[in-house]
Each structure stands twice: as C-alpha cells, then as structure tokens.
Design an enzyme around this catalytic site. Structure first.
Site, PDB file in Angstrom:
ATOM      1  N   ASP A 178      -8.236  -5.571   0.186  1.00 17.18           N
ATOM      2  CA  ASP A 178      -8.317  -6.396  -1.048  1.00 17.18           C
ATOM      3  C   ASP A 178      -8.280  -7.959  -0.874  1.00 17.18           C
ATOM      4  OD1 ASP A 178      -9.659  -4.334  -2.753  1.00 17.18           O
ATOM      5  OD2 ASP A 178      -7.729  -3.774  -3.064  1.00 17.18           O
ATOM      6  N   HIS A 229       0.852  -1.034   0.006  1.00 16.70           N
ATOM      7  CA  HIS A 229       0.114   0.024   0.148  1.00 16.70           C
ATOM      8  C   HIS A 229       0.743   1.003  -0.008  1.00 16.70           C
ATOM      9  CE1 HIS A 229      -3.096   2.608   1.234  1.00 16.70           C
ATOM     10  NE2 HIS A 229      -3.973   1.943   0.709  1.00 16.70           N
TER      11      HIS A 229
HETATM   12  N1  CMC Z   1       3.969  -7.645  -4.905  1.00 21.10           N
HETATM   13  C1  CMC Z   1       5.322  -7.665  -5.137  1.00 21.10           C
HETATM   14  N2  CMC Z   1       5.903  -6.493  -4.893  1.00 21.10           N
HETATM   15  C2  CMC Z   1       5.599  -5.266  -4.525  1.00 21.10           C
HETATM   16  C3  CMC Z   1       4.210  -5.321  -4.318  1.00 21.10           C
HETATM   17  C4  CMC Z   1       3.390  -6.526  -4.475  1.00 21.10           C
HETATM   18  N3  CMC Z   1       2.128  -6.589  -4.123  1.00 21.10           N
HETATM   19  N4  CMC Z   1       3.728  -4.295  -3.927  1.00 21.10           N
HETATM   20  C5  CMC Z   1       4.640  -3.270  -3.891  1.00 21.10           C
HETATM   21  N5  CMC Z   1       5.854  -4.077  -4.057  1.00 21.10           N
HETATM   22  C6  CMC Z   1       7.275  -3.732  -4.289  1.00 21.10           C
HETATM   23  C7  CMC Z   1       7.496  -3.049  -5.586  1.00 21.10           C
HETATM   24  O1  CMC Z   1       8.014  -3.866  -6.693  1.00 21.10           O
HETATM   25  C8  CMC Z   1       8.792  -1.851  -5.046  1.00 21.10           C
HETATM   26  O2  CMC Z   1       9.757  -2.835  -5.137  1.00 21.10           O
HETATM   27  P1  CMC Z   1      11.396  -2.033  -5.262  1.00 21.10           P
HETATM   28  O3  CMC Z   1      11.576  -1.103  -4.306  1.00 21.10           O
HETATM   29  O4  CMC Z   1      12.036  -3.164  -5.160  1.00 21.10           O
HETATM   30  O5  CMC Z   1      11.268  -1.507  -6.500  1.00 21.10           O
HETATM   31  C9  CMC Z   1       8.300  -1.674  -3.648  1.00 21.10           C
HETATM   32  O6  CMC Z   1       7.440  -2.948  -3.003  1.00 21.10           O
HETATM   33  C10 CMC Z   1       7.237  -0.548  -3.508  1.00 21.10           C
HETATM   34  O7  CMC Z   1       6.366  -0.601  -4.290  1.00 21.10           O
HETATM   35  P2  CMC Z   1       5.863   0.650  -5.353  1.00 21.10           P
HETATM   36  O8  CMC Z   1       5.098  -0.146  -6.236  1.00 21.10           O
HETATM   37  O9  CMC Z   1       6.798   1.562  -5.441  1.00 21.10           O
HETATM   38  O10 CMC Z   1       4.642   1.033  -4.023  1.00 21.10           O
HETATM   39  P3  CMC Z   1       3.490   2.157  -4.494  1.00 21.10           P
HETATM   40  O11 CMC Z   1       3.178   2.705  -3.270  1.00 21.10           O
HETATM   41  O12 CMC Z   1       3.654   2.714  -5.888  1.00 21.10           O
HETATM   42  O13 CMC Z   1       2.308   0.898  -4.849  1.00 21.10           O
HETATM   43  C11 CMC Z   1       0.522  -0.424  -4.542  1.00 21.10           C
HETATM   44  C12 CMC Z   1       1.376   0.848  -3.885  1.00 21.10           C
HETATM   45  C13 CMC Z   1      -0.765  -0.783  -3.810  1.00 21.10           C
HETATM   46  C14 CMC Z   1       0.011  -0.125  -6.090  1.00 21.10           C
HETATM   47  C15 CMC Z   1       1.367  -1.756  -4.774  1.00 21.10           C
HETATM   48  O14 CMC Z   1       1.901  -2.161  -3.478  1.00 21.10           O
HETATM   49  C16 CMC Z   1       0.561  -2.938  -5.511  1.00 21.10           C
HETATM   50  O15 CMC Z   1       0.844  -2.762  -6.797  1.00 21.10           O
HETATM   51  N6  CMC Z   1      -0.085  -3.772  -4.600  1.00 21.10           N
HETATM   52  C17 CMC Z   1      -0.694  -4.919  -5.492  1.00 21.10           C
HETATM   53  C18 CMC Z   1      -1.892  -4.140  -5.953  1.00 21.10           C
HETATM   54  C19 CMC Z   1      -3.036  -4.065  -4.815  1.00 21.10           C
HETATM   55  O16 CMC Z   1      -3.009  -5.087  -3.921  1.00 21.10           O
HETATM   56  N7  CMC Z   1      -3.670  -2.943  -4.767  1.00 21.10           N
HETATM   57  C20 CMC Z   1      -4.627  -2.351  -3.776  1.00 21.10           C
HETATM   58  C21 CMC Z   1      -4.251  -1.550  -2.990  1.00 21.10           C
HETATM   59  S1  CMC Z   1      -5.181  -1.246  -1.618  1.00 21.10           S
HETATM   60  C22 CMC Z   1      -6.739  -1.091  -2.172  1.00 21.10           C
HETATM   61  C23 CMC Z   1      -6.953   0.338  -2.755  1.00 21.10           C
HETATM   62  O17 CMC Z   1      -6.531   1.492  -2.558  1.00 21.10           O
HETATM   63  O18 CMC Z   1      -7.163   0.445  -3.943  1.00 21.10           O
END
Ligand code: CMC
Length: 432
Positions: free
Chosen positions: A367, A308
């Site tokens: 989720d 998140h």
């Molecule tokens: N699985 C694997 N790696 C992950 C995941 C995941 N679910 N989430 C984050 N990471 C890694 C990402 O690859 C990155 O790694 P590195 O630092 O090596 O590049 C690090 O963790 C930070 O992630 P980010 O993508 O920069 O973080 P963000 O804040 O931009 O993204 C997020 C947040 C929710 C989009 C992401 O965690 C994600 O894609 N999660 C899976 C989708 C999901 O469950 N979404 C629902 C969010 S909660 C309800 C809502 O608000 O809709």
C-alpha cells in the site's frame, strides 16, 4: 516410514500430535483433534501461528520477501507482462490458459460485463458521496438477487459462470460507484476494450466523448491488479473462506471480503497512506513528525503502508511498485514528478534506518507506493481500496473454490477462553 509426530507435554500427560510439512518447508503441528480427544484448546487470538487450511494457490516466504502465484514468482508477472485476466485464470483454474482458453475466458467476461438495468438503477438511490467500498460490497451481494440460479454450484462450469460474472461486473460496479459519487452519468462497458482499458473507459469517458486510454495508464493498472491478485490467508481472504465455510454463496462471500478489505489496517491502508503523504505535503506534518508519531505508543497513529504480519523483509510487491513508479511517471509524460513520491521516498529512508522500524522488521508494504501510481492515473483516493478489491477478487474466488472442493471441509468455528463473570444470578430491575 513412521509418520512424524510432535509431543505436547501438559502436566503428566504426553500427547502425540501429527506434523504436516508444506512443499516449501513450512512445518505445522496438527492440533485439529486436540480438543475433541483431550479437551485442550490452543490460544492464538489473531491466528499469527495458526494455519487454517492447506492451499495450493499462493506461497509467501515473509523472511525472504518471496511471493509466488501457483509456484510462479511474482517478479515474472512483471517482466513477462501477462495481463490480469491471464493471472485471474491461473489462480482460479489452477493453470496458465492456452491462447484458445484465454480467448474463451475473455469472451465470457465480455458477455457478462453489463449490469442488469434494475441493479444499475439501485445506484440512483445511493446518496452522492457515499463511500465506494460500501457500494461495492452492497452491489456484489445484490448480484445474488439477479443470479439466483447460481447460488448453489453443482459443477465447474457453473463455478466458472459465477467467477466470470463477478470478475467482469466488479469493474462495472466500481466505475458506477465512482460516477454516482460525482453525480456523473453512467457509462456502459465497451466490449471492444481490454479489461483494464474498459474500466478506465467506464470511469472517465463522458457521453459522446470517449476517454483516450494511454497505454502507460493501462499497463500500470494491469500491473497493480496483478500484484494484488492473491495473498494467501490475509484478513479479507480469511473472511471469504470463513463465510464460504458456512456454504454461503460466492457472491455473499466476496461481498464479505470487500467489507474486511475496507479496514485501514488492511486494504484501506492505501487511502491512509495518501492522506498521510498529502498531510506532509500540505505542511501540516513533516516526515520526521510522522516517524516520531508512529513510534509513540501513546499515539494511535501508525506509519501507514509499513509493516506486515508475514513480511519481515521488503514486501516484493512494494519493491516492484517503487521501481515502476519512476518508469510510469516518465511514460505518462507528467510535466513534473509527483512531490508525494519524494515524500514517500524520504519517509522510507528515515524509517529504514530508524531502530524502532529496524528492530521490528517494519518495511514498506504494497500500500505504500500503490496510491502514488493510482493518483498518477487520476484514480481518486476514495477509489484506491476499490482498486485493491478488483485486483484481489480472483484470489478470493480461487480460495473459495479451493475450500468448496476440499472433501469434508467443515464450518469455521473458532473457540474462545471464557474469562467473564462466573455463574451469577439475575437481579430484578428494581433491585439493581
Ligand atoms: N507503524 C508503527 N508501528 C508499527 C507499524 C506501523 N505501521 N506496524 C507495526 N508496528 C509496531 C507495532 O506497534 C508493534 O510494536 P510493539 O511490538 O512495540 O507492540 C510491532 O510493530 C508489531 O506490530 P503488530 O501490530 O503486532 O503487527 P501485526 O502483524 O499485528 O500487524 C499490520 C500488521 C499490517 C496490521 C501493521 O503492521 C500495521 O498496522 N501497519 C499499518 C497499516 C498497513 O499498512 N496495512 C497494510 C498491510 S499490507 C496490505 C494488506 O494486506 O492489506
């Protein structure tokens, strides 16, 4: 007392910037006049360090896993079991309703639950199997055609009228989109039923045979909607505010919110979680495979329902849903526990001790467990994100209103840093 300032040093220039502090200790440097006065931009592509507004609606402390609506901790909405309508009222009217206000609000929703028959007929032209989220966005936008007198809001009473239309009709639209996708006849809302029960009735009754509403299912739906009701400046809410900042009407702004929510990184993640759990169950994958794939930077796969932007701790909504799942399963008197719940627990166990997830502070988000509960309630997977949208709608409305009521609010217009080709000449077609 002198106002607090931050100093930005750039070359030999020192610029004083005002500091804003939130009531819960958030600190922000106000750069809103930086470009106008100094021709300097700030760079923050996904707005991870940028507050785009001051808001009184929802507070989140991501480090500690705290979520509050209008100051009330989310956990209290579970133990004191208000209904979703009460929470919607709290968000949009800034206070908990008295009994009389709650009854009036309920009546207002009741009076607005029907769709105009011409709007209802539009479902006929949508191909069977069409994604319910596409239908939802289109139909919310379409409501503007049927309520043209409420496109510009001059007072709070008119605002409440639009809010009630949206909150009430979204159920009817959502259930109709499901019925359409199944080729089933449309079921009219029943004004004698409460909000969640009425939705379940429109989803699952058939002509001349009323669906028997189980109190456990109604309660679980109520809980899910409450937990989704607002989440400050997430992607869809920021979209609603952006569209609203151009003075677009509330119908159009909320329809845009639905489109943003549809994405798999946002509300669409609940569908992805379900597909992932089913994939494991059906033997295509193991929980260990999922964890391996999620860690592999060459693989686009993510562990959906994990991570998140704000929570660097367990999402409090996920904790509530995880704890509720056992209770709901036993209340629903399901013959056997859903094997997907055990798979989810196994994935969680593996991820929470894996250094990749630990170092990045990736925990289950809302989720991760919501889909398992929705499945137990026989809500089909393609409706999961629609359920999120029904829950989030009061939040979008409250945020739109807050923006609308902010004196001198401006159109949202981010800047960019151009890194393309410097000035170049047009080459005639025959010379390329
Ligand atoms: N699985 C694997 N790696 C992950 C995941 C995941 N679910 N989430 C984050 N990471 C890694 C990402 O690859 C990155 O790694 P590195 O630092 O090596 O590049 C690090 O963790 C930070 O992630 P980010 O993508 O920069 O973080 P963000 O804040 O931009 O993204 C997020 C947040 C929710 C989009 C992401 O965690 C994600 O894609 N999660 C899976 C989708 C999901 O469950 N979404 C629902 C969010 S909660 C309800 C809502 O608000 O809709």
């Amino acid at each position: 007392m002198t106002a607090e300032k931050a100093i930005l040093t750039l070359g030999d220039k020192k610029i004083e910037l005002p500091v804003i502090r939130g009531t819960e200790g958030d600190v922000a440097v106000d750069v809103s006049r930086l470009y106008e006065e100094h021709r300097i931009l700030t760079y923050d592509p996904s707005l991870g360090s940028t507050a785009v507004c001051q808001s009184k609606i929802t507070f989140i402390n991501g480090e500690e896993g705290i979520l509050r609506y209008r100051g009330i901790p989310i956990e209290q909405f579970v133990t004191k079991t208000p209904n979703f309508i009460e929470v919607a009222y709290l968000l949009i009217k800034e206070k908990l309703p008295t009994m009389t206000e709650l009854l009036e609000f309920r009546t207002l929703l009741e009076n607005n639950e029907l769709l105009h028959e011409n709007l209802r007929y539009q479902f006929r032209n949508i191909p069977a199997g069409a994604p319910p989220m596409a239908q939802l966005s289109a139909m919310l936008s379409n409501l503007a055609c049927f309520h043209r007198d409420l496109l510009v809001l001059d007072n709070d009473e008119e605002f409440l009228q639009v809010a009630a239309r949206l909150i009430s009709k979204i159920r009817t639209i959502a259930a109709s989109s499901y019925r359409r996708s199944k080729g089933l006849p449309y079921i009219y809302p029943d004004p004698n039923l409460r909000y969640c029960a009425n939705f379940l009735h429109m989803m699952f009754s058939i002509p001349y045979k009323q669906y028997e509403i189980s109190p456990a299912v109604e309660d679980a739906l109520n809980l899910i909607l409450i937990l989704h009701a607002d989440h400050e400046q997430n992607c869809s809410t920021a979209t609603v505010r952006t569209v609203g900042s151009a003075r677009a009407n509330l119908f159009a702004s909320c329809a845009a919110g639905v489109s943003a929510l549809w994405g798999p990184l946002h509300g669409g993640a609940n569908v992805e979680v379900m597909e992932m759990l089913k994939g494991i169950h059906d033997g295509g994958l193991s929980p260990e495979d999922c964890i391996r794939m999620a860690k592999d930077k060459q693989n686009p796969f993510r562990l959906f329902g994990f991570g998140h932007r704000i929570y660097k701790n367990y999402d409090p909504r996920a904790k509530i849903l995880r704890d509720a799942s056992d209770k709901v399963f036993s209340q629903l008197k399901m013959k056997e526990r859903d094997p997907l719940l055990d798979i989810a627990r196994k994935l969680e166990e593996l991820a929470l001790k894996d250094p990749y997830f630990v170092e990045r502070k990736l925990y289950p988000n809302v989720d991760f467990y919501s889909g398992i509960l929705l499945r137990a309630m026989h809500i089909p997977t393609n409706m999961f994100t629609v359920m999120f949208a029904i829950g989030r709608l009061p939040g979008w409305i409250a945020q739109w209103k807050e923006l609308h009521d902010t004196p001198n609010s401006k159109i949202m217009r981010p800047r960019q840093i151009y890194v393309g080709t410097p000035k170049t000449d047009y080459i005639p077609r025959e010379k390329r």
